[in-house]
Design a protein around this motif. Sequence first.
Motif, PDB file in Angstrom:
ATOM      1  N   LYS A 181       0.828  -1.201   0.000  1.00  0.00           N
ATOM      2  CA  LYS A 181       0.000   0.000   0.000  1.00  0.00           C
ATOM      3  C   LYS A 181       0.868   1.258   0.000  1.00  0.00           C
ATOM      4  N   GLY A 182       0.239   2.377  -0.315  1.00  0.00           N
ATOM      5  CA  GLY A 182       0.922   3.654  -0.236  1.00  0.00           C
ATOM      6  C   GLY A 182       1.564   4.059  -1.547  1.00  0.00           C
ATOM      7  N   ILE A 183       2.554   4.946  -1.454  1.00  0.00           N
ATOM      8  CA  ILE A 183       3.259   5.437  -2.633  1.00  0.00           C
ATOM      9  C   ILE A 183       4.220   4.349  -3.095  1.00  0.00           C
ATOM     10  N   LEU A 184       3.948   3.789  -4.253  1.00  0.00           N
ATOM     11  CA  LEU A 184       4.779   2.700  -4.767  1.00  0.00           C
ATOM     12  C   LEU A 184       6.066   3.222  -5.389  1.00  0.00           C
ATOM     13  N   SER A 185       5.975   4.334  -6.117  1.00  0.00           N
ATOM     14  CA  SER A 185       7.174   4.908  -6.725  1.00  0.00           C
ATOM     15  C   SER A 185       6.883   6.319  -7.208  1.00  0.00           C
ATOM     16  N   VAL A 207       6.124   9.705 -18.694  1.00  0.00           N
ATOM     17  CA  VAL A 207       6.322   9.542 -17.252  1.00  0.00           C
ATOM     18  C   VAL A 207       5.226   8.682 -16.628  1.00  0.00           C
ATOM     19  N   ILE A 208       4.035   8.678 -17.217  1.00  0.00           N
ATOM     20  CA  ILE A 208       2.986   7.763 -16.755  1.00  0.00           C
ATOM     21  C   ILE A 208       3.389   6.329 -17.076  1.00  0.00           C
ATOM     22  N   ASN A 209       3.840   6.094 -18.308  1.00  0.00           N
ATOM     23  CA  ASN A 209       4.288   4.749 -18.695  1.00  0.00           C
ATOM     24  C   ASN A 209       5.468   4.285 -17.843  1.00  0.00           C
ATOM     25  N   GLU A 210       6.381   5.198 -17.534  1.00  0.00           N
ATOM     26  CA  GLU A 210       7.527   4.856 -16.702  1.00  0.00           C
ATOM     27  C   GLU A 210       7.078   4.334 -15.340  1.00  0.00           C
ATOM     28  N   GLY A 211       6.108   5.026 -14.742  1.00  0.00           N
ATOM     29  CA  GLY A 211       5.601   4.601 -13.441  1.00  0.00           C
ATOM     30  C   GLY A 211       4.893   3.260 -13.499  1.00  0.00           C
ATOM     31  N   ASN A 233       6.262  -0.657 -11.824  1.00  0.00           N
ATOM     32  CA  ASN A 233       5.462  -1.413 -10.863  1.00  0.00           C
ATOM     33  C   ASN A 233       4.729  -2.588 -11.508  1.00  0.00           C
ATOM     34  N   ASN A 234       5.147  -2.945 -12.736  1.00  0.00           N
ATOM     35  CA  ASN A 234       4.542  -4.073 -13.457  1.00  0.00           C
ATOM     36  C   ASN A 234       3.025  -3.921 -13.578  1.00  0.00           C
ATOM     37  N   LEU A 235       2.610  -2.699 -13.890  1.00  0.00           N
ATOM     38  CA  LEU A 235       1.190  -2.400 -14.052  1.00  0.00           C
ATOM     39  C   LEU A 235       0.884  -2.112 -15.513  1.00  0.00           C
ATOM     40  N   GLN A 236      -0.375  -2.297 -15.870  1.00  0.00           N
ATOM     41  CA  GLN A 236      -0.867  -1.975 -17.200  1.00  0.00           C
ATOM     42  C   GLN A 236      -1.764  -0.741 -17.126  1.00  0.00           C
ATOM     43  N   ILE A 284       2.979   6.810  -8.492  1.00  0.00           N
ATOM     44  CA  ILE A 284       2.063   5.677  -8.540  1.00  0.00           C
ATOM     45  C   ILE A 284       1.704   5.317  -7.105  1.00  0.00           C
ATOM     46  N   ILE A 285       0.412   5.303  -6.809  1.00  0.00           N
ATOM     47  CA  ILE A 285      -0.054   5.113  -5.429  1.00  0.00           C
ATOM     48  C   ILE A 285      -1.082   3.990  -5.385  1.00  0.00           C
ATOM     49  N   LYS A 286      -0.913   3.087  -4.438  1.00  0.00           N
ATOM     50  CA  LYS A 286      -1.946   2.104  -4.124  1.00  0.00           C
ATOM     51  C   LYS A 286      -2.695   2.619  -2.911  1.00  0.00           C
ATOM     52  N   TRP A 287      -3.920   3.069  -3.124  1.00  0.00           N
ATOM     53  CA  TRP A 287      -4.665   3.797  -2.098  1.00  0.00           C
ATOM     54  C   TRP A 287      -5.058   2.891  -0.931  1.00  0.00           C
TER      55      TRP A 287
END
Length: 335
Positions: A178-182, A241-245, A249-252, A332-335
Motif C-alpha cells: 500500500k501507499g506510494i509505490l514509486s 512519465v505515466i508509462n515509466e511509473g 510497478n509491473n502495471l498496465q 504511482i499510489i496504491k490507495w
Amino acid sequence: MYHSKITGLGFYVPDNVVTNDDLSKVIDTNDEWIQERTGIQERRHIIPGQDTTTSMGVKAAKIAIERAGIDKNDIDFIVFATLSPDYYFPGPGVLVQRDLGIGTVGALDVRNQCSGFIYALSVADQYIKSGMYKNVLVIGSEVHSAGLDMTTRGRGVSVIFGDGAGAAIVSREEDLTKGILSTHLHSEGVHAEELIVKAPGMCGRWVTDILKDNDPDDETYFPYMNGQFVFKNAVVRFAEVINEGLEANNLQVSDIDMLIPHQANLRISQFIQKKFGLNDDQVYNNIMKYGNTTAASVPIALTEAWELGKIKSGDTVVLAAFGSGFTWASAIIKW
C-alpha cells in the motif's frame, strides 16, 4: 523498510470567483475564446489582505491534519511547493511552521512550478522510506493573480491561472503493498526560457532596475509562455512519465483506477486520456472551476476526487505533471 501513504488531504480556494466574462471586462477576450483554448470557465483570485500563498497553505494543511487523525505536533517535517512565495526569501515552509505553531521541525521549499507537488511528495516519500520521519506535511499553494499581466497584451497567459492551495499528510506505512509505490522525476533545462518569469532575478532584471525605469512596456516580470511548444512537449512527457511509473510497478494501463493530471490545460488532459484509452471515470479534471493553480493543482484535484468518492481503498492512483523548467513527474499510489 517502510512505504509512505497519504493519510489526510485538504484544499482551500479563495471565495472570489473570477469568470471568463469578468475577464472580458478588462481584457479583449471572451468566454468562447478562453474555453476553446483552455477549457477554463472560471478561476479564483485572492482578495489582497485576506489570503496569501502561506495562509492558503495553512488552511489546506489544517484540513489535512484533521482528516489524518493526528495532532499538528506529530508532524516531523514540512515540504512546501510554490512558485509564488509571500517573500523573495524566506520561503513559505518556515511561515507554515510558525503559523501552525508546530515545534522546530525542518521546513523545505520546492521550486518546481507545475511539477512542484509531485516533487515535494517524492521528497516526503524518501524521507519516510528511509525511516527518518513518520509524518510529513506536503503543501502546494499559489497566488498567481498578483503577478499576471491583466491587459490584452497578456491574455494568452493571464486567463489560464488561478489561486489556491492543497495539502497532504504523508505517513509511515508498514504494509509494502500500500501507499506510494514509486515516484519519477525529470527535467530538461534547455527549454527553461519557453515558460518563464525573468524578473526579478539576480542575473536578469533587478527590482531596483524595474523601479528606476518604471517602464510600462517591460514584460520581464510577467509570465511568458510559448504555448504551442509547451503543449507539444507536455503531451509527450506526460505519456512517458505515466508509462515509466506503470512499468516500474509491473502495471498496465488497465490497472489505472484514477489518473490525476496537473491541471494545465483541459486539452492536454483530454489528449492524454484519449492516448491511454481511459474513460471519464478514470480521469479527474477540475480546471474548468479553478484554472491552472500550478503546484496546487494536483493536490486540489486529488482532494476533490477523494471527497467525491472517486478514489477508494485499494485503487491504483496515478499523479502526473509537466511544467516550467521543463520539469515533469509522476507518482504511482496504491490507495
